[in-house]
Design an enzyme around this catalytic site. Sequence first.
Site: not given
Ligand code: NAD
Length: 475
Positions: A70-71, A75, A111
């Site tokens: 819609h926009r 992203k 996504k």
């Molecule tokens: P990342 O891969 O950088 O970090 C994830 C971390 O979680 C790692 O250090 C990993 O070792 C740890 N991990 C994995 N399984 C685990 C478990 N069972 N128990 C404990 N720790 C565990 O990922 P990220 O980019 O930091 O993303 C983390 C969450 O945040 C995800 O749900 C992602 O969708 C969400 N998110 C990320 C962003 C972004 O900008 N990177 C933005 C919005 C939301």
Amino acid sequence: MSDTKYAQQGMTFRQSVEHMVDHAIEIMELDEGIGNAMKVCQSVVQVSFPVEINGKAEIFTGWRATHSDHRLPSKGGIRFAPIVDQDEVEALAALMTYKCAIVDVPFGGSKGGLVIDPRQYERYQLEAITRRFARELILKGYLSPAQNVPAPDMGTGPREMGWMVDTYRQMFPNDINYMGALTGKPVEHGGVRGRNEATGRGVQYALRELFRHPEELERCGLSGSLAGKRVIVQGLGNVGYYAAHFLETEDDCLITAIIERDGAVVNADGLDVSAVRDHVAETGGVKGFAGGEYREDGTAVLEMACDILIPAALEGVITADNAERIQASLIAEAANGPVTFAADKILQERGVEILPDAYCNAGGVVVSYFEWIRNLNHVRFGRLERRFHEARGEQIIAAIEDASGVEVPEHLRQKLARGADEFDLVRSGLDDSMRLALQSIIAVRRDNPKIHDYRMAAYAIAIEKVARHYRDIGF
Ligand code: NAD
């Protein structure tokens, strides 16, 4: 169905998100047709492609879903993980639509995900896989500055975004806006300063804003400032590290436990987050970290007493199985979908407050929006006006000194005569977005007697915005 906690509880991640959205749609008495349109992903593509690894062709499978356009552009991040499937990607795409609407970023929701354990591959192999995945998405219309702009997520970062944007540039050398095809790029390759830390920084800004509202803190059984609050963080990756690090070093929170894949480290006096991160980088886990006590059962540490619990790793970690035992009074959902629908109900009944993912981790997409604007403008934020503002500051200081006959102290002089650089502007824009969004969420919760939690208030805002678009412009 994905092999996550969600699936083990008989409900997929997408169904869990849908249930929450259903509830919001019901509360808002939305037209059924618009409600139904809101719940489906508009399109999804699956790609499978071979890449030669150690002399043998290995097949990789990935998806990119667009929940809403819609926009434009739509992203959302691309995740590289061993357990990722279409259902999860669709759920995350829907969350992106709501997230963008909540923080007023004019994008649709999308996504992507690739089934891969990145730790099993050499750098050059990962580059070949990433470039090939990007090529597939570009050829199918799921990656371009105008229509669909990915960003980093779990398992991906600036490096992968750099490879992908270079792939796009090679395929479309005449697209002057090629830099805008991806966000979260390295700063040297068109990224914006502050994007890497943005999601964690946004979590900090969300908590800071909540702490500016004593009546809201009271709901959480909290009071005072962030200083001294006990915080448990799960996942010390991009989001978890920055959130924990900033809360520790800038707000004087005590990070009392950090949970990683191999267990947790606990220290009631507060952990040194950067030191834990260095230890994880060196050894692959938290075990053996000298500044805290090691616990093998990381999941049990989620249930330890604390003020704020920040799940920042993966979805479905707080479920109907452990929700009763969670002792935190406030959960800040830094990860996407860490609390299942069933757990959400239990926690609500127990009076545990949740800053929902669709708001709490929106810092990444806010700064991605700034990066995209920067790429389309072809100029770094602050480049044109910084020196002008510095000169203006000097003039104001001179005028004050002339009029008063008193010299402006050096510390004030430095602040007044400093022009904002890109970092300052990005942080200020992020702070503003997180503050305004929470203020709207709080107002909707306060003014609507049918809404009893921040998640529903956030969804109500998002759904109303998207529904308005559908009503005015059509589907
Ligand atoms: P990342 O891969 O950088 O970090 C994830 C971390 O979680 C790692 O250090 C990993 O070792 C740890 N991990 C994995 N399984 C685990 C478990 N069972 N128990 C404990 N720790 C565990 O990922 P990220 O980019 O930091 O993303 C983390 C969450 O945040 C995800 O749900 C992602 O969708 C969400 N998110 C990320 C962003 C972004 O900008 N990177 C933005 C919005 C939301």
